[in-house]
Structures are given as C-alpha cells and as structure tokens.
Design an enzyme around this catalytic site. Structure first.
Site, PDB file in Angstrom:
ATOM      1  N   GLU A  81       0.854  -1.277   0.023  1.00  0.00           N
ATOM      2  CA  GLU A  81      -0.036  -0.218  -0.030  1.00  0.00           C
ATOM      3  C   GLU A  81       0.964   1.273   0.047  1.00  0.00           C
ATOM      4  O   GLU A  81       0.766   2.150  -0.762  1.00  0.00           O
ATOM      5  CB  GLU A  81      -0.832   0.030   1.166  1.00  0.00           C
ATOM      6  CG  GLU A  81      -2.025  -0.964   1.352  1.00  0.00           C
ATOM      7  CD  GLU A  81      -2.852  -0.857   2.497  1.00  0.00           C
ATOM      8  OE1 GLU A  81      -3.803  -1.868   2.382  1.00  0.00           O
ATOM      9  OE2 GLU A  81      -2.778  -0.586   3.481  1.00  0.00           O
ATOM     10  N   LYS A 119       9.691  12.825   5.403  1.00  0.00           N
ATOM     11  CA  LYS A 119       8.389  13.392   5.374  1.00  0.00           C
ATOM     12  C   LYS A 119       8.090  14.125   6.687  1.00  0.00           C
ATOM     13  O   LYS A 119       8.020  13.259   7.750  1.00  0.00           O
ATOM     14  CB  LYS A 119       6.957  12.713   4.825  1.00  0.00           C
ATOM     15  CG  LYS A 119       7.253  12.444   3.565  1.00  0.00           C
ATOM     16  CD  LYS A 119       6.005  11.576   2.816  1.00  0.00           C
ATOM     17  CE  LYS A 119       5.794  11.885   1.582  1.00  0.00           C
ATOM     18  NZ  LYS A 119       5.286  13.369   0.913  1.00  0.00           N
TER      19      LYS A 119
END
Length: 156
Positions: A81, A119
């Site tokens: 995913e 991130k």
C-alpha cells in the site's frame, strides 16, 4: 498545484493490529466530521479482490493517511500500500502521503523507508486521535474552524 476532488478524501493504510486502539476510532471521527474515507472495514465486501479494491481506493483518494507502527513495519501488504501511495505521489507530483507515526521512532521508520522518514509526520500515541484530526483540518482548508467547535456540533 490544485488537487482535483476525488471520491475519497482519505485512504487509510494501517496494520490490522492497530485497528482497535487507534485506526477505527480515527476513521469514525473523520467520517463524523463529514470526510469521505476509504477504510477496509467500511469499504471492502465479501468476495472483493483485495488488490483491485485497494488499488482503486488509492487512485480515488486525495490523500493516503499512513498509520505507521511496529505492526505496520512487519507486514508485506502495508508495504505494498505504501509503495502504491509513493508511486501515486511521484506520478501526480502532488503531496499524497500523510504519515502518522503511532508509537514508533524515527530510526524504526528510517529502517523501512528513508523517503518516508523525510516526510513531516504526526507523531502520536494510542489515544491522540484529536492531534491527527487537528492537523487534517488544517490541511483540508478548514483551518479557520476550531476543532473543538466542530466536535461539539458533531456530538449534538
């Protein structure tokens, strides 16, 4: 670059072990606030192809809310995913991945994915759903609305 409105606001990627303590309550709160959420328990039906439905959910979502935990790091499916979301981000050139670090350290994240470690993320413990919701509301152009007022209205 302005994102085109998709069918789902958020695709939630998570390990099943984190459902009870964090993911399900987070999904329920997002839905209560009016967001469209792709969440396996609500979206998948018996007989569905996991590969096709998850791929479709990623394509039809504005953001991938990735709940990274020790459980997440142990699963092959969650890595798939995440790879799908990374590919989408590269292809669309839009910020897609919204990492939530659930009871996990930077070093553990880095061992899985240096790209993900780069991130800006939301670091939480099991009960800090409000912290995630506040950040999402700021992201979703509702940042002038006070979360506590939204929460009071949704409980009415």
């Amino acid at each position: 670059m302005q994102q085109i409105k998709k069918e789902y606001d958020f695709f939630i990627s998570h390990a099943s072990e984190d459902k009870e303590i964090f993911v399900r309550p987070l999904a329920e709160e997002l839905i209560k606030l009016g967001f469209n959420v792709w969440y396996d328990e609500l979206t998948l039906k018996i007989g569905d192809s996991l590969f096709e439905e998850i791929s479709d959910g990623i394509k039809k979502s504005n953001y991938g809310l990735v709940i990274v935990s020790e459980n997440f790091l142990k699963k092959e499916w969650t890595k798939k995913e995440l790879n799908g979301l990374i590919s989408k981000e590269i292809f669309t050139k839009e910020k897609t991945i919204l990492p939530v670090w659930l009871n996990i350290s930077y070093n553990e994240i880095y061992s899985l994915s240096p790209i993900l470690a780069d991130k800006l993320s939301i670091q939480v413990t099991n009960n800090e759903i409000d912290k995630v919701i506040e950040k999402i509301l700021k992201l979703s152009e509702i940042d002038l609305v006070d979360y506590e007022n939204i929460k009071k209205k949704s409980n009415s």
